[in-house]
Design a protein around this motif. Structure first.
Motif, short mmCIF file in Angstrom:
data_model
loop_
_atom_site.label_atom_id
_atom_site.label_comp_id
_atom_site.label_asym_id
_atom_site.label_seq_id
_atom_site.Cartn_x
_atom_site.Cartn_y
_atom_site.Cartn_z
N VAL A 123 66.91 5.54 -11.42
CA VAL A 123 67.78 5.97 -12.52
C VAL A 123 66.98 6.60 -13.67
O VAL A 123 67.31 7.70 -14.14
CB VAL A 123 68.66 4.81 -13.01
N PRO A 124 65.90 5.97 -14.16
CA PRO A 124 65.12 6.63 -15.23
C PRO A 124 64.50 7.95 -14.79
O PRO A 124 64.38 8.88 -15.59
CB PRO A 124 64.03 5.60 -15.55
N CYS A 125 64.12 8.05 -13.52
CA CYS A 125 63.58 9.32 -13.02
C CYS A 125 64.61 10.44 -13.12
O CYS A 125 64.31 11.56 -13.53
CB CYS A 125 63.11 9.17 -11.58
N LEU A 126 65.85 10.13 -12.77
CA LEU A 126 66.93 11.11 -12.84
C LEU A 126 67.21 11.53 -14.28
O LEU A 126 67.40 12.72 -14.58
CB LEU A 126 68.19 10.57 -12.19
N VAL A 127 67.21 10.56 -15.18
CA VAL A 127 67.44 10.87 -16.61
C VAL A 127 66.32 11.77 -17.13
O VAL A 127 66.57 12.79 -17.80
CB VAL A 127 67.55 9.58 -17.43
N ARG A 171 67.00 31.92 -19.34
CA ARG A 171 67.23 30.58 -19.89
C ARG A 171 68.49 29.94 -19.30
O ARG A 171 68.56 28.72 -19.16
CB ARG A 171 67.32 30.65 -21.41
N ALA A 172 69.46 30.76 -18.95
CA ALA A 172 70.69 30.21 -18.37
C ALA A 172 70.43 29.57 -17.02
O ALA A 172 71.18 28.67 -16.60
CB ALA A 172 71.73 31.33 -18.22
N SER A 173 69.37 29.99 -16.34
CA SER A 173 69.09 29.42 -15.02
C SER A 173 68.62 27.97 -15.09
O SER A 173 68.58 27.27 -14.07
CB SER A 173 68.02 30.26 -14.30
N PHE A 174 68.29 27.47 -16.28
CA PHE A 174 67.86 26.09 -16.45
C PHE A 174 69.04 25.13 -16.67
O PHE A 174 68.88 23.92 -16.63
CB PHE A 174 66.88 25.97 -17.62
N ALA A 175 70.24 25.67 -16.93
CA ALA A 175 71.39 24.83 -17.25
C ALA A 175 71.73 23.81 -16.16
O ALA A 175 72.08 22.66 -16.47
CB ALA A 175 72.61 25.71 -17.56
N PRO A 176 71.65 24.15 -14.86
CA PRO A 176 72.01 23.17 -13.83
C PRO A 176 71.13 21.94 -13.78
O PRO A 176 71.47 20.99 -13.07
CB PRO A 176 71.90 23.98 -12.53
N TYR A 177 70.02 21.92 -14.50
CA TYR A 177 69.21 20.70 -14.51
C TYR A 177 69.96 19.51 -15.09
O TYR A 177 69.59 18.37 -14.88
CB TYR A 177 67.91 20.93 -15.30
N GLY A 178 71.04 19.79 -15.80
CA GLY A 178 71.87 18.70 -16.30
C GLY A 178 72.44 17.82 -15.21
O GLY A 178 72.89 16.69 -15.48
N ILE A 179 72.42 18.28 -13.95
CA ILE A 179 72.92 17.46 -12.85
C ILE A 179 72.12 16.17 -12.73
O ILE A 179 72.62 15.16 -12.21
CB ILE A 179 72.87 18.24 -11.52
N GLY A 180 70.89 16.17 -13.23
CA GLY A 180 70.09 14.95 -13.20
C GLY A 180 70.74 13.81 -13.97
O GLY A 180 70.70 12.65 -13.54
N LEU A 181 71.37 14.13 -15.09
CA LEU A 181 72.03 13.11 -15.90
C LEU A 181 73.28 12.59 -15.20
O LEU A 181 73.57 11.38 -15.22
CB LEU A 181 72.39 13.69 -17.27
N VAL A 182 74.01 13.49 -14.55
CA VAL A 182 75.19 13.06 -13.78
C VAL A 182 74.77 12.18 -12.61
O VAL A 182 75.37 11.13 -12.35
CB VAL A 182 75.97 14.30 -13.27
N ALA A 183 73.72 12.59 -11.91
CA ALA A 183 73.24 11.81 -10.77
C ALA A 183 72.78 10.42 -11.20
O ALA A 183 72.96 9.44 -10.47
CB ALA A 183 72.11 12.55 -10.06
N ALA A 184 72.19 10.31 -12.39
CA ALA A 184 71.74 9.01 -12.87
C ALA A 184 72.91 8.04 -13.03
O ALA A 184 72.82 6.86 -12.65
CB ALA A 184 71.01 9.16 -14.21
N VAL A 185 74.02 8.53 -13.57
CA VAL A 185 75.21 7.69 -13.73
C VAL A 185 75.75 7.27 -12.37
O VAL A 185 76.09 6.10 -12.14
CB VAL A 185 76.29 8.44 -14.54
N VAL A 186 75.82 8.22 -11.43
CA VAL A 186 76.36 7.92 -10.10
C VAL A 186 75.49 6.91 -9.38
O VAL A 186 75.99 5.95 -8.78
CB VAL A 186 76.47 9.22 -9.27
N VAL A 187 74.17 7.09 -9.43
CA VAL A 187 73.26 6.16 -8.75
C VAL A 187 73.37 4.77 -9.36
O VAL A 187 73.38 3.76 -8.64
CB VAL A 187 71.82 6.69 -8.82
N HIS A 188 73.47 4.69 -10.67
CA HIS A 188 73.58 3.38 -11.32
C HIS A 188 74.84 2.65 -10.88
O HIS A 188 74.84 1.42 -10.71
CB HIS A 188 73.58 3.56 -12.84
N ARG A 189 75.91 3.40 -10.64
CA ARG A 189 77.17 2.77 -10.27
C ARG A 189 77.29 2.52 -8.77
O ARG A 189 77.91 1.53 -8.36
CB ARG A 189 78.34 3.65 -10.73
N LYS A 190 76.72 3.39 -7.94
CA LYS A 190 76.95 3.32 -6.50
C LYS A 190 75.81 2.69 -5.70
O LYS A 190 76.05 2.19 -4.60
CB LYS A 190 77.22 4.72 -5.95
N LEU A 191 74.59 2.77 -6.21
CA LEU A 191 73.47 2.19 -5.47
C LEU A 191 73.40 0.70 -5.78
O LEU A 191 73.22 0.31 -6.93
CB LEU A 191 72.16 2.87 -5.87
#
Length: 389
Positions: free
Chosen positions: A79-83, A164-184
């Motif tokens: 989870v911290p790695c994803l954040v 710079r717009a190509s860096f925007a999808p890195y925000g998926i890391g924050l979403v993945a952190a929430v999902v992993v915390h809840r589902k793993l």
């Protein structure tokens, strides 16, 4: 779908989400790479520094993360790695100078060192035998399927809103952190209580011929992947064919088609010819694919070479992952897989650093031909490596 061998196994889609996040560090921004260098008025030789800045920290961080995951559990580390991955990736998109951009990518590389390898470890913890091999293939298919989308996405975002717009999808890391915390499911320590004990147990496994061979193979193959496809190819497509960022992304995505097909069929192929022959065939496809790309005078021929290379990548990488994971017991799996990942990270770092100067000295097409020679040498070496069937 068979039941997992571990009662607290997570849904497969959660593991796949971590894998997708983990590949973004370079694949998202390799199509915009020439635009990034132009924006900061940097020479083409700095392409290697840019790519390697997100891979060098993983050489050392992967082992520390693997040991920690064995000590305190997979979820507590993941989870911290994803954040960290999400925060540093988004910040890099706002970097005011090339030096700060490299620093932020270095920080992102530390976090990224705990993503794909822990996804592999969790699959190894949760399934065994043929089912494990099949799910490694599925995970590789997800990874390579994403490679068909991510470079094109990075190129499209660059054309729509600048690099710079190509860096925007890195925000998926924050979403993945929430999902992993809840589902793993929460898990505790799996390894020996002391660090010395962890290192001793992992060291015994790492000294086996199979794992030593896999570590060396991982280094060489990822020198080629990151040196050629993620560093040289974007510049080759711009210089030799005049392609825009969006079109570069589409061409860079071509290998993912072959990789996805090979990974999905991997379980069936391995049952028929065995893991050793899969890896040997992949080495041959690497060499042929690189020669075709380097000498191709037309885009369709270059795409054919990329497709051949992709078939080799999708066959070999999950096979070697499975062999390494199967060689390690649960208590040492995080550390052993981490050493394998460290060798990959070293290759990911050395490849771009070598490619940068070579581009300026001998040209992009010639670098691909040189890479084909290295792939052929690896194939010869693998003939005598004692990989199991």
């Amino acid at each position: 779908m068979s039941e997992p061998t571990h009662p607290a196994a997570p849904p497969l889609w959660v593991i796949f989400g971590v894998t997708i996040t983990g590949i973004l560090a370079n694949t998202l921004v390799n199509a915009p790479l020439p635009d990034i260098l132009d924006a900061f008025d940097r020479p083409d030789g700095d392409a290697g520094i840019f790519v390697a800045s997100a891979t060098i920290p993983g050489i050392f961080a992967a082992l520390a993360i693997g040991l920690l995951a064995d000590r305190v559990g997979r979820r507590v580390v993941l989870v911290p790695c994803l954040v960290g991955f999400g925060v540093t990736g988004l910040a890099a998109g706002a970097a005011p100078t090339f030096e700060i951009l490299l620093l932020l990518r270095f920080a992102q590389g530390i976090a990224a060192a705990g993503l794909i390898n822990l996804a592999v470890v969790i699959i190894g913890d949760s399934w065994e035998g043929a089912q494990r091999a099949r799910y490694f293939g599925y995970n590789a298919a997800v990874l390579t399927g994403s490679l068909a989308v991510v470079p094109a996405l990075g190129g499209l975002l660059t054309e729509l809103g600048g690099w710079r717009a190509s860096f925007a999808p890195y925000g998926i890391g924050l979403v993945a952190a929430v999902v992993v915390h809840r589902k793993l499911p929460p898990d505790g320590a799996t390894g020996t209580a002391t660090l010395r004990g962890q290192l001793r147990d992992a060291g015994a496994i790492l000294r086996t011929p199979l794992v030593l061979a896999a570590v060396g193979w991982g280094f060489v193959v990822f020198v080629l992947i990151f040196g050629l496809f993620l560093t040289v190819l974007p510049l080759h497509l711009e210089q030799e064919f005049g392609l825009s960022a969006g079109n570069r992304g589409l061409v860079i995505a071509v290998p993912a088609i072959g990789s996805s097909v090979a990974a999905l069929l991997l379980g069936r192929v391995r049952r028929r010819i065995g893991g050793r022959r899969v890896v040997l065939a992949a080495g041959a496809m690497f060499a042929v694919g690189f020669v075709v790309i380097g000498w191709a005078g037309t885009l369709p021929l270059l795409a054919a070479g990329a497709l051949i290379y992709g078939l080799g990548e999708g066959s070999a990488i999950p096979t070697v992952q499975d062999l390494v994971t199967s060689a390690a017991p649960t208590a040492s799996r995080g550390a052993v897989v981490a050493v394998f990942v460290s060798s990959i990270r070293a290759g990911q770092s050395v490849g771009p650093m070598l490619a940068g100067p070579l581009i300026e000295r001998i040209g992009t097409g010639e670098v691909f031909v040189l890479g084909a020679g290295l792939a052929a040498a690896l194939l010869v070496a693998m003939v005598v490596i004692p990989l199991p069937r």
